[in-house]
Enzyme design. Structure first.
Site, PDB file in Angstrom:
ATOM      1  N   ARG A   1     -36.337  18.082  18.726  1.00 10.76           N
ATOM      2  CA  ARG A   1     -35.272  17.874  17.939  1.00 10.76           C
ATOM      3  C   ARG A   1     -35.560  17.502  16.587  1.00 10.76           C
ATOM      4  O   ARG A   1     -34.844  17.513  15.622  1.00 10.76           O
ATOM      5  CB  ARG A   1     -34.241  16.883  18.602  1.00 10.76           C
TER       6      ARG A   1
ATOM      7  N   LYS B   1     -43.883  13.833  17.061  1.00  8.84           N
ATOM      8  CA  LYS B   1     -42.692  13.183  16.745  1.00  8.84           C
ATOM      9  C   LYS B   1     -43.200  11.580  16.231  1.00  8.84           C
ATOM     10  O   LYS B   1     -42.811  10.961  15.407  1.00  8.84           O
ATOM     11  CB  LYS B   1     -41.711  13.238  17.681  1.00  8.84           C
TER      12      LYS B   1
ATOM     13  N   GLY C   1     -41.313  16.210  32.359  1.00  6.72           N
ATOM     14  CA  GLY C   1     -40.325  15.282  32.401  1.00  6.72           C
ATOM     15  C   GLY C   1     -40.984  13.756  32.312  1.00  6.72           C
ATOM     16  O   GLY C   1     -42.172  13.621  32.543  1.00  6.72           O
TER      17      GLY C   1
ATOM     18  N   ARG D   1     -64.461   9.639 -39.272  1.00 13.11           N
ATOM     19  CA  ARG D   1     -63.167  10.369 -39.518  1.00 13.11           C
ATOM     20  C   ARG D   1     -63.436  11.138 -40.875  1.00 13.11           C
ATOM     21  O   ARG D   1     -64.301  10.417 -41.717  1.00 13.11           O
ATOM     22  CB  ARG D   1     -61.800   9.437 -39.683  1.00 13.11           C
TER      23      ARG D   1
HETATM   24  C1  UD1 Z   1     -34.515   8.997  27.816  1.00 14.80           C
HETATM   25  C2  UD1 Z   1     -33.864   8.638  29.103  1.00 14.80           C
HETATM   26  C3  UD1 Z   1     -32.520   8.300  29.073  1.00 14.80           C
HETATM   27  C4  UD1 Z   1     -32.347   7.265  28.063  1.00 14.80           C
HETATM   28  C5  UD1 Z   1     -32.799   7.760  26.732  1.00 14.80           C
HETATM   29  C6  UD1 Z   1     -33.182   6.248  25.776  1.00 14.80           C
HETATM   30  C7  UD1 Z   1     -34.832  10.279  30.901  1.00 14.80           C
HETATM   31  C8  UD1 Z   1     -35.024  11.236  31.585  1.00 14.80           C
HETATM   32  N1  UD1 Z   1     -34.015   9.789  30.157  1.00 14.80           N
HETATM   33  O1  UD1 Z   1     -33.681  10.065  27.417  1.00 14.80           O
HETATM   34  O2  UD1 Z   1     -31.896   7.794  30.312  1.00 14.80           O
HETATM   35  O3  UD1 Z   1     -30.860   6.914  27.918  1.00 14.80           O
HETATM   36  O4  UD1 Z   1     -34.384   7.842  27.004  1.00 14.80           O
HETATM   37  O5  UD1 Z   1     -33.533   6.731  24.721  1.00 14.80           O
HETATM   38  O6  UD1 Z   1     -36.153   9.524  30.783  1.00 14.80           O
HETATM   39  N2  UD1 Z   1     -41.596  12.311  27.758  1.00 14.80           N
HETATM   40  C9  UD1 Z   1     -43.066  12.556  28.028  1.00 14.80           C
HETATM   41  N3  UD1 Z   1     -43.302  13.532  28.862  1.00 14.80           N
HETATM   42  C10 UD1 Z   1     -42.131  14.434  29.282  1.00 14.80           C
HETATM   43  C11 UD1 Z   1     -40.938  14.109  28.923  1.00 14.80           C
HETATM   44  C12 UD1 Z   1     -40.582  13.126  28.074  1.00 14.80           C
HETATM   45  O7  UD1 Z   1     -43.916  11.801  27.691  1.00 14.80           O
HETATM   46  O8  UD1 Z   1     -42.652  15.446  30.083  1.00 14.80           O
HETATM   47  C13 UD1 Z   1     -41.711  10.823  26.910  1.00 14.80           C
HETATM   48  C14 UD1 Z   1     -41.011  11.127  25.622  1.00 14.80           C
HETATM   49  O9  UD1 Z   1     -41.954  11.414  24.574  1.00 14.80           O
HETATM   50  C15 UD1 Z   1     -40.248  10.044  25.146  1.00 14.80           C
HETATM   51  C16 UD1 Z   1     -39.624   9.425  26.673  1.00 14.80           C
HETATM   52  O10 UD1 Z   1     -40.548  10.173  27.687  1.00 14.80           O
HETATM   53  O11 UD1 Z   1     -41.012   9.025  24.697  1.00 14.80           O
HETATM   54  C17 UD1 Z   1     -38.233   9.860  26.768  1.00 14.80           C
HETATM   55  O12 UD1 Z   1     -38.083  11.431  26.610  1.00 14.80           O
HETATM   56  P1  UD1 Z   1     -36.821  12.016  25.723  1.00 14.80           P
HETATM   57  O13 UD1 Z   1     -36.971  13.483  25.917  1.00 14.80           O
HETATM   58  O14 UD1 Z   1     -36.940  11.369  24.363  1.00 14.80           O
HETATM   59  O15 UD1 Z   1     -35.577  11.559  26.749  1.00 14.80           O
HETATM   60  P2  UD1 Z   1     -34.015  11.098  26.298  1.00 14.80           P
HETATM   61  O16 UD1 Z   1     -33.468  12.420  26.340  1.00 14.80           O
HETATM   62  O17 UD1 Z   1     -34.362  10.315  24.992  1.00 14.80           O
HETATM   63 CA    CA Z   2     -35.681   9.862  23.305  1.00 13.18          CA
END
Ligand code: UD1
Ligand code: CA
Length: 459
Positions: free
Chosen positions: A16, A23, A77, A437
């Site tokens: 995003r 990021k 995830g 000069r």
């Molecule tokens: C996440 C939470 C959500 C919470 C929100 C708060 C999950 C599934 N959801 O959503 O409940 O309300 O944060 O901001 O966790 N990441 C990895 N590897 C991956 C996926 C994610 O390292 O495969 C890390 C991202 O870099 C980030 C964190 O996990 O630091 C959360 O991932 P992100 O995609 O930002 O989740 P949100 O949609 O923000």
């Molecule tokens: Ca997040």
């Protein structure tokens, strides 16, 4: 006290953000985003594990040698991400911190960890009650106890009305976390292994799941896109200014003042509106930073005055020096104590000695100027011959007349004088006068002769 492992999640793609850069390397008030959770982790944890995506060498480099980095090769995830950290984790308490929530305070995390330890919970979630919960995971409770977390995209309309959100900060008992993670399935809208599902798994198994609600829900703001980055930066900027004002700095207009987290400012310094101070800058006590100044990675000692609109980069200003208005100090400039650098003066890689003055309209580059020197208006060091840079030396108490060109390499000796308008191509010995000069020619009565001639021509 049991051992605390902080696992920082930073392997997300940050789609995003729409950026070529990871990021967590985007700067926030002078530090990369990842520096904030790292700082919190360093304050509290015994060991730090950082989960990064492939191609994240830059992130690992920023993190430093005390951090154990693990790579999550496929982005499956947040639950899968935590699983990658397992080989590096301790066996007691695991604190999970997202890499993209820089406003979390150490106090809040400390409270979470303390509550988790005291309650001997299997998991403790940090939650927040917010006015606009859209996009966040919601905390589902039953009889007050946390039952599970549902992601926004998987939530029913009724669940979407819940204002208590998951901050994505948790404490886990390691012995409970790993088996529970093994039970998490990717049966959700995104087909990912969600860490949030561990909460439901533990609670269904009769584990104790606790929640700590943040006192300030603003701390839960995450950075997923550039609008959120700007919003979080505005909050962080306010915190920095508050910290400085609490420490004895006067900031006349906080709304227009931008000071990075990396900067220190001393007691009784006054900062006028529209000032930017960034990088590893250190500003001493009782300084005045005038309207519109931009100070980058520079060191100002005490009682330094910057009149309006000075631009300083990688420079050092010693005690009680005065600069500006409108001066430009390029990297490696050094202005000595009580020296004066006036308007429309550019310095580059030059040293101006104690009490020396370069008051108006000069370019001084690759020069060493001694003490008590006066550099007249419009003086230029001709330091570049089109191929190489050359040095100029002006020794103590020399006097450089206005509009002098000093063709480097050249030395002006101690106490020497240069006549105004000179082009100096040869060294000037100490105590000498150099005038370089064209001699002035005076033709008496020339104007009258000229007009007479013109009339004769017409007649
Ligand atoms: C996440 C939470 C959500 C919470 C929100 C708060 C999950 C599934 N959801 O959503 O409940 O309300 O944060 O901001 O966790 N990441 C990895 N590897 C991956 C996926 C994610 O390292 O495969 C890390 C991202 O870099 C980030 C964190 O996990 O630091 C959360 O991932 P992100 O995609 O930002 O989740 P949100 O949609 O923000
Ligand atoms: Ca997040």
């Amino acid at each position: 006290m049991d051992q605390l492992t902080a696992v920082i999640l930073a392997a997300g793609e940050g789609k995003r953000m729409r950026s070529r850069q990871p990021k967590v390397l985007h700067p926030l008030c002078g530090r990369p985003l990842i520096a904030y959770p790292l700082r919190t982790a360093r304050a509290l944890a015994d060991r730090i594990v950082l989960v990064v995506g492939s191609n994240a060498d830059d992130v690992v480099a920023v993190a430093g040698p005390d951090v154990r980095a693990v790579v999550q090769r496929e982005r499956l995830g947040s639950g899968h991400a935590v699983l990658q950290a397992r080989p590096e984790c301790g066996h007691e308490t695991i604190l999970v911190l997202p890499g993209d929530m820089p406003l979390l305070s150490v106090e809040t995390i400390e409270r979470l960890v303390a509550h988790h330890r005291k309650s001997r919970a299997a998991a403790t979630v940090l939650t927040a009650i917010v006015a606009e919960p859209q996009g966040y995971g919601r905390v589902l409770r039953q009889g007050g106890r946390v039952k599970r977390i549902v992601e926004d995209r998987d939530a029913t309309d009724a669940e979407k009305k819940i204002a208590e959100i998951n901050t994505a900060v948790y404490c886990f008992a390691a012995g409970r976390l790993w088996p529970a993670l093994g039970k998490v399935r990717p049966d959700n809208d995104q087909g990912e292994y969600y860490l949030t599902d561990v909460i439901g798994v533990l609670s269904r198994a009769g584990g104790r799941v606790e929640a700590v609600v943040t006192a300030d829900p603003g701390e839960a703001a995450g950075v997923n896109d550039r609008k959120q980055l700007a919003a979080v930066a505005a909050v962080q900027r306010g915190r920095i200014l508050d910290r400085l004002m609490e420490g004895g700095v006067t900031i006349l207009d906080p709304a227009s003042t931008y000071i990075e987290d990396t900067v220190t400012v001393g007691l009784d310094t006054t900062i006028h509106p529209q000032v930017v101070i960034e990088g590893q800058s250190i500003v001493g006590s009782e300084c005045v930073i005038g309207l519109g100044c931009h100070v980058s990675s520079s060191r100002l000692a005490d009682r330094v005055t910057l009149l309006p609109y000075c631009v300083l980069t990688e420079s050092v200003i010693e005690d009680a020096a005065t600069l500006g208005p409108f001066c430009h100090l390029r990297p490696l400039s050094h202005v000595g104590p009580k020296a004066k650098v006036g308007n429309f003066v550019e310095l580059k890689k030059s040293k101006i000695g104690r009490g020396s003055k370069v008051p108006h309209l000069s370019y001084v580059g690759d020069a060493t100027v001694g003490e008590g020197v006066n550099v007249g208006a419009g003086t230029i060091t001709c330091n570049y011959d089109g191929v190489a840079k050359h040095e100029t030396r002006i020794d103590d108490h020399a006097f450089i007349g206005t509009n002098t060109s000093l063709v480097a390499p050249v030395t002006v000796g101690e106490g020497a004088y240069i006549g105004a308008g000179s082009t100096i191509t040869k060294n000037v010995p100490p105590g000498a006068l150099a005038v370089g000069r064209a001699p002035q020619v005076v033709k008496e009565g020339w104007a009258a002769r000229k007009s007479r001639k013109r009339e004769e021509h017409r007649g």
